[in-house]
Design a protein around this motif. Structure first.
Motif, PDB file in Angstrom:
ATOM      1  N   GLY A 101      10.165  -4.306 -11.235  1.00  0.00           N
ATOM      2  CA  GLY A 101       9.432  -3.641 -10.821  1.00  0.00           C
ATOM      3  C   GLY A 101       8.642  -2.968 -11.383  1.00  0.00           C
ATOM      4  N   ILE A 102       7.290  -2.461 -11.268  1.00  0.00           N
ATOM      5  CA  ILE A 102       6.073  -2.806 -12.452  1.00  0.00           C
ATOM      6  C   ILE A 102       5.400  -1.031 -11.485  1.00  0.00           C
ATOM      7  N   ALA A 103       5.589   0.311 -11.312  1.00  0.00           N
ATOM      8  CA  ALA A 103       4.546   0.952 -11.144  1.00  0.00           C
ATOM      9  C   ALA A 103       3.465   1.497 -11.786  1.00  0.00           C
ATOM     10  N   VAL A 104       2.048   1.329 -11.048  1.00  0.00           N
ATOM     11  CA  VAL A 104       0.679   2.055 -11.946  1.00  0.00           C
ATOM     12  C   VAL A 104       1.019   2.832 -11.213  1.00  0.00           C
ATOM     13  N   ASP A 105       0.634   4.387 -12.030  1.00  0.00           N
ATOM     14  CA  ASP A 105       0.108   5.518 -11.846  1.00  0.00           C
ATOM     15  C   ASP A 105      -1.295   5.528 -11.486  1.00  0.00           C
ATOM     16  N   ALA A 106      -1.818   6.154 -11.260  1.00  0.00           N
ATOM     17  CA  ALA A 106      -3.158   7.239 -10.529  1.00  0.00           C
ATOM     18  C   ALA A 106      -4.023   7.316 -12.463  1.00  0.00           C
ATOM     19  N   SER A 107      -3.051   6.896 -12.932  1.00  0.00           N
ATOM     20  CA  SER A 107      -4.110   7.093 -14.574  1.00  0.00           C
ATOM     21  C   SER A 107      -4.337   5.589 -15.543  1.00  0.00           C
ATOM     22  N   GLY A 108      -3.714   4.626 -14.561  1.00  0.00           N
ATOM     23  CA  GLY A 108      -3.730   2.688 -14.987  1.00  0.00           C
ATOM     24  C   GLY A 108      -2.372   2.868 -16.291  1.00  0.00           C
ATOM     25  N   LYS A 109      -1.491   3.823 -16.561  1.00  0.00           N
ATOM     26  CA  LYS A 109      -0.487   3.400 -16.743  1.00  0.00           C
ATOM     27  C   LYS A 109       0.896   2.959 -15.604  1.00  0.00           C
ATOM     28  N   ALA A 110       0.995   1.744 -16.901  1.00  0.00           N
ATOM     29  CA  ALA A 110       2.051   1.106 -16.422  1.00  0.00           C
ATOM     30  C   ALA A 110       3.601   0.537 -16.686  1.00  0.00           C
ATOM     31  N   THR A 131       2.362  -3.725 -20.989  1.00  0.00           N
ATOM     32  CA  THR A 131       1.396  -3.804 -21.204  1.00  0.00           C
ATOM     33  C   THR A 131       1.297  -5.246 -19.696  1.00  0.00           C
ATOM     34  N   VAL A 132       0.393  -5.142 -18.463  1.00  0.00           N
ATOM     35  CA  VAL A 132      -0.356  -5.953 -17.772  1.00  0.00           C
ATOM     36  C   VAL A 132      -1.189  -6.889 -17.688  1.00  0.00           C
ATOM     37  N   PRO A 133      -1.729  -7.514 -17.117  1.00  0.00           N
ATOM     38  CA  PRO A 133      -2.818  -8.377 -17.194  1.00  0.00           C
ATOM     39  C   PRO A 133      -3.662  -7.764 -16.659  1.00  0.00           C
ATOM     40  N   SER A 134      -4.850  -7.484 -17.746  1.00  0.00           N
ATOM     41  CA  SER A 134      -6.303  -6.084 -17.032  1.00  0.00           C
ATOM     42  C   SER A 134      -6.724  -6.781 -15.720  1.00  0.00           C
ATOM     43  N   ASN A 135      -6.457  -7.882 -15.150  1.00  0.00           N
ATOM     44  CA  ASN A 135      -6.609  -7.702 -13.983  1.00  0.00           C
ATOM     45  C   ASN A 135      -5.976  -7.447 -12.612  1.00  0.00           C
ATOM     46  N   MET A 136      -4.712  -6.977 -12.827  1.00  0.00           N
ATOM     47  CA  MET A 136      -4.017  -6.607 -12.201  1.00  0.00           C
ATOM     48  C   MET A 136      -3.524  -5.165 -12.175  1.00  0.00           C
ATOM     49  N   ASN A 137      -3.992  -4.634 -13.701  1.00  0.00           N
ATOM     50  CA  ASN A 137      -4.132  -3.088 -14.030  1.00  0.00           C
ATOM     51  C   ASN A 137      -4.700  -2.070 -12.614  1.00  0.00           C
ATOM     52  N   GLN A 138      -4.501  -2.174 -11.485  1.00  0.00           N
ATOM     53  CA  GLN A 138      -5.474  -1.040 -11.382  1.00  0.00           C
ATOM     54  C   GLN A 138      -4.688   0.207 -10.531  1.00  0.00           C
ATOM     55  N   ALA A 139      -5.629   1.085 -10.536  1.00  0.00           N
ATOM     56  CA  ALA A 139      -4.370   2.510 -10.241  1.00  0.00           C
ATOM     57  C   ALA A 139      -3.586   2.601  -9.033  1.00  0.00           C
ATOM     58  N   THR A 141      -1.170   1.261  -7.607  1.00  0.00           N
ATOM     59  CA  THR A 141      -0.143   0.135  -7.055  1.00  0.00           C
ATOM     60  C   THR A 141       1.251  -0.186  -8.026  1.00  0.00           C
ATOM     61  N   PHE A 142       1.949  -1.615  -7.600  1.00  0.00           N
ATOM     62  CA  PHE A 142       2.938  -1.726  -7.455  1.00  0.00           C
ATOM     63  C   PHE A 142       2.881  -2.999  -7.954  1.00  0.00           C
ATOM     64  N   LEU A 143       3.781  -3.449  -9.238  1.00  0.00           N
ATOM     65  CA  LEU A 143       3.905  -5.211  -9.511  1.00  0.00           C
ATOM     66  C   LEU A 143       5.221  -5.478  -9.257  1.00  0.00           C
ATOM     67  N   VAL A 144       5.263  -5.937  -9.101  1.00  0.00           N
ATOM     68  CA  VAL A 144       6.330  -7.552  -9.161  1.00  0.00           C
ATOM     69  C   VAL A 144       5.996  -8.758 -10.921  1.00  0.00           C
ATOM     70  N   ARG A 145       7.022  -8.358 -11.688  1.00  0.00           N
ATOM     71  CA  ARG A 145       7.142  -9.483 -12.595  1.00  0.00           C
ATOM     72  C   ARG A 145       7.724 -10.165 -12.531  1.00  0.00           C
ATOM     73  N   SER A 146       7.955 -11.799 -12.825  1.00  0.00           N
ATOM     74  CA  SER A 146       8.713 -12.823 -12.982  1.00  0.00           C
ATOM     75  C   SER A 146       9.290 -13.171 -14.256  1.00  0.00           C
ATOM     76  N   TYR A 177       2.810 -10.686  -9.704  1.00  0.00           N
ATOM     77  CA  TYR A 177       2.479 -10.522  -7.488  1.00  0.00           C
ATOM     78  C   TYR A 177       2.484  -9.200  -7.840  1.00  0.00           C
ATOM     79  N   ARG A 178       1.305  -7.961  -6.527  1.00  0.00           N
ATOM     80  CA  ARG A 178       0.792  -7.282  -6.491  1.00  0.00           C
ATOM     81  C   ARG A 178       1.685  -6.592  -4.574  1.00  0.00           C
ATOM     82  N   GLN A 179       2.817  -5.767  -4.784  1.00  0.00           N
ATOM     83  CA  GLN A 179       3.676  -5.546  -3.169  1.00  0.00           C
ATOM     84  C   GLN A 179       2.592  -6.083  -2.359  1.00  0.00           C
TER      85      GLN A 179
END
Length: 190
Positions: A101-110, A131-139, A141-146, A177-179
């Motif tokens: 589970g990857i949390a991306v904060d308001a500044s875009g730091k994952a 590091t997450v793909p640039s198209n997934m790095n939105q402030a 948000t929460f990502l799931v990486r498998s 994937y985004r939550q």
């Protein structure tokens, strides 16, 4: 003497005109090449099928986890069986799986929020910057990486046919994937 020579040259002419057995000789020359082409095509087809199943498994697992609002080790421990069902009839005993589970904060730091591996360990420490793909790095948000990897054994046609160390390759796939619901996915015991 001339008669023997004429008889001998006549025999040579008949032998040169005789075309029986030419097909058998051509087949004997081409058979090894055709066999290698057939076996190579078979090997390539099976390898591509395993690669496609690895992609489908990693994507499906990330998709399933991204639909949750909270997970636990017991829920994550069922994900290798999802991969096994997708890989059927291929064997998945050596499959490795990591879910993060990857949390991306308001500044875009994952950063890693939680992490789980198939052997029950935590492969990535919480708070580690990733590091997450640039198209997934939105402030915010929460990502799931498998991350899925499976060794694939190549057919070996002889002891010295393939170079050393190339009889097995590892096919690995990674999906993000985004939550789907809420702002994050929690893991109570990861």
């Amino acid at each position: 003497m001339i008669r023997k020579y004429a008889s001998f040259t006549g025999t040579l002419r008949r032998f040169a005109r005789d075309r029986r057995g030419v097909g058998a000789i051509e087949f004997a020359i081409l058979f090894p090449v055709l066999l290698l082409l057939y076996l190579g095509a078979f090997q390539l087809t099976v390898g591509l099928n395993v690669s496609k199943r690895a992609s489908r498994s990693a994507g499906s697992i990330a998709d399933i986890v991204s639909q949750q609002t909270s997970v636990s080790k017991s829920i994550l421990a069922t994900m290798p069986s999802v991969a096994g069902a997708i890989f059927a009839p291929y064997v998945t005993t050596s499959l490795t799986l990591k879910i993060t589970g990857i949390a991306v904060d308001a500044s875009g730091k994952a950063t890693v929020a939680w992490s789980w591996a198939q052997d029950g360990t935590t492969p990535y420490a919480s708070g580690t910057v990733v590091t997450v793909p640039s198209n997934m790095n939105q402030a915010s948000t929460f990502l799931v990486r498998s991350e899925l990897a499976i060794p694939y054994q190549l057919m070996n046609f002889g002891t010295n046919f393939l170079p050393n160390g190339t009889s097995q390759i590892t096919i690995g796939r990674q999906f993000y994937y985004r939550q789907r619901a809420g702002t994050s996915i929690t893991c109570s015991d990861c």
